[in-house]
Design an enzyme around this catalytic site. Structure first.
Site, PDB file in Angstrom:
ATOM      1  N   HIS A 131      44.251  24.730  37.506  1.00  0.00           N
ATOM      2  CA  HIS A 131      44.904  25.415  38.633  1.00  0.00           C
ATOM      3  C   HIS A 131      46.433  25.271  38.514  1.00  0.00           C
ATOM      4  CE1 HIS A 131      41.029  24.376  40.990  1.00  0.00           C
ATOM      5  NE2 HIS A 131      41.019  25.684  40.855  1.00  0.00           N
ATOM      6  N   LYS A 138      30.483  27.265  51.876  1.00  0.00           N
ATOM      7  CA  LYS A 138      30.549  26.292  50.773  1.00  0.00           C
ATOM      8  C   LYS A 138      30.626  24.879  51.339  1.00  0.00           C
ATOM      9  CE  LYS A 138      32.656  28.252  46.609  1.00  0.00           C
ATOM     10  NZ  LYS A 138      33.797  28.149  45.685  1.00  0.00           N
ATOM     11  N   ARG A 160      38.649  32.536  33.438  1.00  0.00           N
ATOM     12  CA  ARG A 160      38.343  31.562  32.384  1.00  0.00           C
ATOM     13  C   ARG A 160      37.402  32.095  31.324  1.00  0.00           C
ATOM     14  NH1 ARG A 160      36.671  27.252  36.694  1.00  0.00           N
ATOM     15  NH2 ARG A 160      36.331  29.256  37.696  1.00  0.00           N
ATOM     16  N   SER A 210      36.652  22.645  38.979  1.00  0.00           N
ATOM     17  CA  SER A 210      36.630  21.554  39.976  1.00  0.00           C
ATOM     18  C   SER A 210      35.248  20.911  40.050  1.00  0.00           C
ATOM     19  CB  SER A 210      37.003  22.093  41.358  1.00  0.00           C
ATOM     20  OG  SER A 210      38.291  22.625  41.353  1.00  0.00           O
TER      21      SER A 210
HETATM   22  P1  ADP Z   1      37.134  29.997  43.899  1.00  0.00           P
HETATM   23  O1  ADP Z   1      36.042  29.337  44.667  1.00  0.00           O
HETATM   24  O2  ADP Z   1      37.866  31.047  44.682  1.00  0.00           O
HETATM   25  O3  ADP Z   1      36.783  30.439  42.497  1.00  0.00           O
HETATM   26  P2  ADP Z   1      38.547  27.825  42.664  1.00  0.00           P
HETATM   27  O4  ADP Z   1      39.343  26.746  43.306  1.00  0.00           O
HETATM   28  O5  ADP Z   1      37.346  27.395  41.883  1.00  0.00           O
HETATM   29  O6  ADP Z   1      38.214  28.840  43.794  1.00  0.00           O
HETATM   30  O7  ADP Z   1      39.488  28.660  41.708  1.00  0.00           O
HETATM   31  C1  ADP Z   1      40.616  29.344  42.192  1.00  0.00           C
HETATM   32  C2  ADP Z   1      41.159  30.236  41.106  1.00  0.00           C
HETATM   33  O8  ADP Z   1      41.602  29.422  40.020  1.00  0.00           O
HETATM   34  C3  ADP Z   1      40.134  31.182  40.502  1.00  0.00           C
HETATM   35  O9  ADP Z   1      40.788  32.376  40.153  1.00  0.00           O
HETATM   36  C4  ADP Z   1      39.675  30.484  39.260  1.00  0.00           C
HETATM   37  O10 ADP Z   1      39.227  31.383  38.272  1.00  0.00           O
HETATM   38  C5  ADP Z   1      40.953  29.803  38.834  1.00  0.00           C
HETATM   39  N1  ADP Z   1      40.706  28.616  38.027  1.00  0.00           N
HETATM   40  C6  ADP Z   1      39.871  27.591  38.288  1.00  0.00           C
HETATM   41  N2  ADP Z   1      39.871  26.678  37.299  1.00  0.00           N
HETATM   42  C7  ADP Z   1      40.738  27.158  36.361  1.00  0.00           C
HETATM   43  C8  ADP Z   1      41.156  26.723  35.073  1.00  0.00           C
HETATM   44  N3  ADP Z   1      40.653  25.622  34.527  1.00  0.00           N
HETATM   45  N4  ADP Z   1      42.053  27.464  34.413  1.00  0.00           N
HETATM   46  C9  ADP Z   1      42.518  28.611  34.944  1.00  0.00           C
HETATM   47  N5  ADP Z   1      42.149  29.098  36.135  1.00  0.00           N
HETATM   48  C10 ADP Z   1      41.273  28.397  36.844  1.00  0.00           C
END
Ligand code: ADP
Length: 164
Positions: A17, A41, A90, A128
């Site tokens: 992130h 969630k 990703r 995460s």
């Molecule tokens: P959501 O539940 O909306 O997917 P996340 O917190 O899991 O929320 O992710 C928020 C954003 O960050 C999403 O666009 C996700 O694809 C991106 N993201 C999550 N992990 C990574 C990573 N390791 N590298 C790049 N982008 C990421």
């Protein structure tokens, strides 16, 4: 230069992130990191905890703001006078959901553009959910989250409860 929102769950924020936030902060006038309130969630950290954790990791970025939002992201976009929803893409597995969300948001607000950044290579497989599982099993997660997040995560897993 456009203003961007970076919405997500961030349960907790990871180096993947942060990579997107840092790169977004260089591309856009401002990046508002938005912790999306999603009652469906079950999350490990509360909304306020997630906002505080992201703030702690982005203190050095003057054009980054952290907030939470309950409701439609296009409403938040309008409120914040932003034009772009920033997301990370990703893998192919992310694509279908992202495609659907981007088109729906465009339908709700034709002025809304969703833009994607590919993660830097070393974060492609980082999520995460994986970080939470690894931490719960006692694995070393220092490569995946900033030190302050590792500390908070270990503390939470050693006694905290799940919060909405
Ligand atoms: P959501 O539940 O909306 O997917 P996340 O917190 O899991 O929320 O992710 C928020 C954003 O960050 C999403 O666009 C996700 O694809 C991106 N993201 C999550 N992990 C990574 C990573 N390791 N590298 C790049 N982008 C990421």
């Amino acid at each position: 230069m456009a203003r961007a929102l970076y919405p997500g769950t961030f349960d907790p924020i990871t180096n993947g992130h942060l990579d997107i936030i840092r790169r977004g902060a260089q591309l856009f006038e401002s990046v508002d990191v938005v912790v999306a309130v999603n009652a469906r969630k079950a999350n490990l950290f509360s909304i306020d905890e997630r906002v505080d954790m992201i703030r702690a990791c982005t203190r050095d970025l003057p054009n980054v703001t952290v907030l939470s939002h309950a409701g439609l992201m296009v409403e938040c976009l309008r409120e914040r006078k932003a034009q772009v929803l920033l997301r990370g893409l990703r893998a192919v597995s992310d694509f279908e959901h992202e495609f659907q969300m981007a088109l729906m948001n465009k339908k709700l607000d034709p002025g809304c553009e969703t833009m994607y950044l590919m993660p830097s290579e070393q974060y492609t497989y980082l999520a995460s959910s994986l970080v939470r599982e690894l931490a719960a099993l006692g694995a070393d997660i220092s490569e995946f989250v900033p030190p302050e997040i590792e500390t908070v995560l270990r503390r939470k897993l050693s006694g905290g409860k799940r919060t909405p």
